[in-house]
Structures are given as structure tokens and as C-alpha cells.
Motif scaffolding. Structure first.
Motif, short mmCIF file in Angstrom:
data_model
loop_
_atom_site.label_atom_id
_atom_site.label_comp_id
_atom_site.label_asym_id
_atom_site.label_seq_id
_atom_site.Cartn_x
_atom_site.Cartn_y
_atom_site.Cartn_z
N VAL A 19 0.86 -1.19 0.00
CA VAL A 19 0.00 0.00 0.00
C VAL A 19 0.89 1.24 0.00
CG1 VAL A 19 -1.85 1.24 1.17
CG2 VAL A 19 -1.76 -1.26 1.30
N LEU A 20 0.74 2.08 -1.01
CA LEU A 20 1.50 3.32 -1.12
C LEU A 20 0.56 4.49 -0.87
CD1 LEU A 20 3.94 5.08 -1.78
CD2 LEU A 20 3.45 4.72 -4.22
N PHE A 21 0.82 5.23 0.21
CA PHE A 21 0.01 6.39 0.55
C PHE A 21 0.71 7.67 0.10
CE2 PHE A 21 -2.34 3.75 3.59
CZ PHE A 21 -3.60 4.30 3.50
N ASN A 22 -0.03 8.53 -0.58
CA ASN A 22 0.37 9.92 -0.77
C ASN A 22 -0.81 10.75 -0.29
OD1 ASN A 22 2.95 10.60 -1.58
ND2 ASN A 22 2.60 9.95 -3.69
N ALA A 23 -0.79 11.02 1.02
CA ALA A 23 -1.87 11.78 1.63
C ALA A 23 -1.32 13.10 2.15
CB ALA A 23 -2.51 10.98 2.78
N CYS A 24 -1.98 14.18 1.81
CA CYS A 24 -1.54 15.50 2.21
C CYS A 24 -2.06 15.82 3.60
CB CYS A 24 -2.05 16.54 1.21
SG CYS A 24 -1.62 18.23 1.63
N TYR A 25 -1.15 16.15 4.53
CA TYR A 25 -1.56 16.46 5.91
C TYR A 25 -1.69 17.98 6.07
CZ TYR A 25 0.13 11.70 6.40
OH TYR A 25 0.34 10.36 6.24
N ALA A 26 -2.61 18.55 5.34
CA ALA A 26 -2.75 20.00 5.33
C ALA A 26 -3.15 20.53 6.70
CB ALA A 26 -3.82 20.40 4.29
N GLY A 27 -2.42 21.54 7.16
CA GLY A 27 -2.78 22.22 8.40
C GLY A 27 -2.30 21.56 9.67
N LEU A 28 -1.60 20.46 9.56
CA LEU A 28 -1.13 19.80 10.78
C LEU A 28 0.05 20.58 11.36
CD1 LEU A 28 -1.17 15.98 10.01
CD2 LEU A 28 -2.68 17.23 11.50
N PRO A 29 0.08 20.73 12.69
CA PRO A 29 1.22 21.42 13.30
C PRO A 29 2.48 20.58 13.28
CG PRO A 29 -0.25 20.58 14.99
CD PRO A 29 -0.93 20.36 13.68
N GLY A 30 2.33 19.27 13.17
CA GLY A 30 3.50 18.39 13.16
C GLY A 30 3.32 17.30 12.14
N GLY A 31 4.29 16.40 12.10
CA GLY A 31 4.23 15.30 11.15
C GLY A 31 3.30 14.22 11.62
N ALA A 32 3.16 13.19 10.79
CA ALA A 32 2.24 12.12 11.10
C ALA A 32 2.78 10.82 10.56
CB ALA A 32 0.88 12.41 10.46
N ASP A 33 2.35 9.73 11.16
CA ASP A 33 2.72 8.42 10.64
C ASP A 33 1.45 7.66 10.28
OD1 ASP A 33 1.91 6.46 12.90
OD2 ASP A 33 3.02 8.00 13.96
N LEU A 34 1.61 6.48 9.71
CA LEU A 34 0.46 5.71 9.25
C LEU A 34 0.22 4.50 10.15
CD1 LEU A 34 1.24 5.88 5.45
CD2 LEU A 34 -0.40 7.22 6.72
N THR A 35 0.57 4.64 11.43
CA THR A 35 0.42 3.52 12.34
C THR A 35 -1.02 3.01 12.38
OG1 THR A 35 2.21 4.35 13.71
CG2 THR A 35 0.72 2.78 14.72
N TYR A 36 -1.97 3.88 12.35
CA TYR A 36 -3.36 3.48 12.56
C TYR A 36 -3.96 2.82 11.33
CZ TYR A 36 -2.38 6.86 16.21
OH TYR A 36 -1.80 7.54 17.24
N LEU A 37 -4.14 3.59 10.26
CA LEU A 37 -4.73 3.03 9.05
C LEU A 37 -3.81 1.99 8.42
CD1 LEU A 37 -7.00 2.99 7.02
CD2 LEU A 37 -6.00 5.00 5.92
N GLY A 38 -2.51 2.27 8.41
CA GLY A 38 -1.57 1.30 7.86
C GLY A 38 -1.58 0.00 8.63
N GLY A 39 -1.63 0.10 9.97
CA GLY A 39 -1.69 -1.12 10.79
C GLY A 39 -2.94 -1.93 10.52
#
Length: 415
Positions: free
Chosen positions: A318-338
């Protein structure tokens, strides 16, 4: 008297050691595990052929809390966003003097970039060697020395970080100065995968799943992204459709219908869409959601509620290219990816920070064209691309992509 303790198996990829991994899977050169210990410490362990032989395990109880390390990881991702993604060149009077970095892939002629890269490398090294492995504790000095010796190797290693404590490992760096700060980053030097506490299932040998005659891929996207064609999104879509059976989904109900069908033949799932974090009602960890054209939330529970045995029999990447617009910090895919890994995905690759659309599309095109060739593994491609964009364009954003499982995952083609 001996007493049998209650036991609950939460994950059993080998099904009681009755299944074997795919032939392409090889043991990593280095495995590093990090676990919460006594609530406010981290127990670390390292093993593998990249370490010196020893009659004793390389283990340590690190005197640092998981919460502190998570906060430092979030701070590092935020730094990448502020210092790099959001950077806009200005002249001595503060007037914009060039296109923002987020609108370009090639950064080779940017004079300010050297200082930015140096700072990102210094902060990545500080998190790993000072805050985590330099925190002190029983066995910490010994563990730090052998791990640093292995990571400092000029030979690229295959490394697995087996931990639910998610850190931006490709964005961490070696402490020793290097003529080029890009060469200090772990993602530049080595192949990396993280389990995030989720493990890809082994194939069922009793019911072997033969590769389809023609590769099956899916494009799950938001049609409203880049309507003017300023990125290579159209080229990615064309590459996915060339010589394959390409399934297109642009609405949540189409994605739900696929899940409800009980079987998806996808060998590669690509997501080109927006993503953001929703605050949990119980004040717990925020939940990652992605949205397709209809702007309806798709999250881990969307997948888990419809998870049936055999849902993803071909264990797609699964290759994600999701834009995290407006987030104050970075994000990981632990939840949906898991959740996707639990449903049968062989691995998940996605950005850990808000990723500019121009670069995201370039990265996706390069990755998809190589992966569909059926020769290289996901780990090899991710590592090659991180180096390619760094060496050819002085662009470190390829290091911001994290691979969850799947280092040995390869597209299988029918013989």
C-alpha cells in the motif's frame, strides 16, 4: 504447584510455526527493538549479523520515557515542515526571491539549503544518540556503541525496527560530521522498515494464491487534487494502468463495497488523497483519516469493521500519498496502515510529514514504475529513491517516507 498462566495471542503471523515466509524474505542485518519498560523507561535490544559476536545479548534499560521520545519525534517532524517544506527564499529586504521549496523537486541551486540540511541532520542525530540511546541506564553505553558502529557502515544494511514506539528513523542521522549532511541520514545509508507493532501475515501454503495473469492494482484518489495538472499525478495514473488491471475508486462507498466483497485482488494499492488527524473523543491518540473525492472519512475502523479472512489474499503493498494540510506536526500511518496490514497487506509506505504535492507525485511515479517491474523489492526501491532525489536534486524529502513492514515485498507476476 505449577500453574498455567492465562495467555492471549494477539498476532501470530506464522500460525503456530505452521507457515513459512515467502521465498523473497531474508532476515535483516540488524534488528532493533524498543519496548515500554515499567511505564517510564524503554527497554532496547539489538541483534543481527551486523553486530559484533557476543556471548551476551545487546540489551539496555534506557532512562527515558516513551512519552518524551514521542514528543521529540513530533518536534523533529515539525522542524522538517517549518525549515524545509514551508521554506520560501527571500532577499535581504525580506522580499520573496524565488519559488517556495514546496513547489519544486530540484533544489540543487539553493544556497540556503546547506544550512537547512545541516540543522535537520544535527537534530536527527540529537534525538537518536543523545535523547534516546544517550539517556543512560543499565547497558546503554554498550548498546549505543555497537549500534553506532553498525549504522556507521558504508555498506547499506537491511534494518528492521520492531517497536510500537514509532520514530522517524529514515530522518534520524549519525552524530559524526560528514562532508555532505545528506549522507548522515539513516534513510540515505540503509534500507529501513518498521513494524509499528503490526506484522504482515505469512501466506497460507494450504491454499496457495497464484499471481493473477495480469497484475491487479488500484488507484484510490481524490479527483479534486491538482485539477490543473501541475504535478505528475496523471502520469502516475497512466503508469498504474499500463499492462495491468487497474481498479479506480474515488468515493468511500466504492472503497466500502470493495471491502464488503470479501476479497480484493489488488497487488498494489495506491492512495492519492488528503489526510488529516481527527481528535479522539476520549482524549486518546488522534486517529488518521483519509478522504477521497466525496470527502468522507476512511480510517482504521473502516477497514477493521469489514475485515474478513482472505480479504487481501495477494498481500498488496500500500502506497500512501496523503496531504496532511494544516497539521502542526508530522504524522505516521500507524493506525490506518496497521489496519491494512492486519487485513492482509504486505507492507505500507507513506510520508511522515506534510508532503508537497509536486514532490509526492514525482516520488509516486518513480516508485510505481519500478515496483510494477516485478524485480525490485519495496525496501530496495524506497532506499534507491531516497538516494536518487538527494543526489540528483539535493532534495531530502524521499527520506520522509516510512516503510511499515514490506521491506522484502515484491510484485509477483504469473510465470
Amino acid at each position: 504447584m505449577p500453574k498455567e498462566l492465562p495467555l492471549r495471542v494477539t498476532q501470530d503471523p506464522s500460525h503456530g510455526f505452521t507457515r513459512h515466509p515467502a521465498p523473497t524474505i531474508r532476515h535483516p542485518d540488524l534488528v532493533l527493538t524498543l519496548d515500554t519498560y515499567a511505564g517510564d523507561h524503554i527497554r532496547a535490544r539489538a541483534y543481527g549479523t551486523a553486530l559484533p559476536p557476543s556471548p551476551h545479548e545487546y540489551t539496555a534499560r534506557l532512562d527515558v520515557s516513551p512519552a518524551a521520545i514521542r514528543a521529540s519525534a513530533a518536534r523533529l517532524r515539525t522542524l522538517w515542515k517549518k525549515e524545509l517544506v514551508a521554506y520560501e527564499p527571500v532577499d535581504a529586504h525580506g522580499i520573496p526571491a524565488g519559488a517556495p521549496y514546496a513547489t519544486r523537486t530540484d533544489l540543487t541551486d539553493e544556497s540556503e539549503l546547506a544550512g537547512i540540511l545541516e540543522e535537520l541532520a544535527e537534530q536527527g542525530a540529537y534525538l537518536l544518540w543523545r535523547e534516546l540511546l544517550g539517556a543512560g541506564g543499565r547497558g546503554a553505553d554498550r548498546l549505543r556503541a555497537v549500534v553506532q558502529g553498525a549504522l556507521d557502515s558504508e555498506k547499506p544494511l537491511r534494518i528492521r525496527i520492531d517497536s510500537a514506539l514509532f520514530l522517524p528513523w529514515p530522518m534520524l542521522a549519525l552524530p559524526a560530521p560528514d562532508a555532505d549532511p545528506l549522507h548522515r541520514f539513516l534513510g540515505y545509508r540503509h534500507q529501513l522498515e518498521q513494524t509499528g507493532g503490526s506484522y504482515a501475515d505469512f501466506p497460507d501454503e494450504a491454499e496457495p494464491q497464484l499471481a493473477p495473469p495480469v497484475p491487479v492494482v488500484s488507484l484510490n484518489h481524490d479527483r479534486n487534487i491538482d485539477p490543473d495538472g501541475r504535478t505528475r499525478a496523471a502520469d502516475v495514473a497512466a503508469a498504474l494502468a499500463e499492462g495491468t488491471v487497474c481498479v479506480e475508486r474515488s468515493r468511500r462507498d466504492e472503497f466500502l463495497a470493495a471491502l464488503k466483497s470479501g476479497r480484493l485482488d489488488d497487488q498494489l494499492m495506491y492512495f492519492w488523497c488528503h489526510g488529516r488527524f481527527e481528535a479522539a473523543q476520549d482524549a486518546g491518540e488522534p486517529l488518521l483519516v483519509v478522504r477521497l473525492t466525496d470527502s468522507q472519512d476512511i480510517d482504521a475502523h473502516t477497514v477493521l469493521a469489514r475485515h474478513r479472512a482472505g480479504l487481501l489474499p495477494h498481500r498488496p503493498l500500500v502506497l500512501f500519498n496523503a496531504c496532511y494540510a494544516g497539521l502542526p506536526g508530522g504524522a505516521d500511518l500507524t493506525y490506518l496502515g496497521g489496519a491494512l496490514i492486519a487485513a492482509g497487506a504486505g507492507g505500507v509506505l507513506g510520508p511522515q510529514i506534510e508532503m508537497p504535492q509536486v514532490f509526492a507525485a514525482e516520488y509516486a511515479y518513480a516508485f510505481v514504475t519500478r515496483y510494477l517491474g516485478g524485480t525490485d523489492t519495496a525496501g530496495e526501491i524506497a532506499h534507491t529513491l531516497a538516494r536518487h532525489f538527494a543526489d540528483a536534486f539535493r532534495n531530502p524529502l524521499g527520506l520522509a517516507y516510512a516503510l511499515h513492514c514490506g521491506m522484502d515485498r515484491r510484485l509477483e507476476r504469473a510465470a
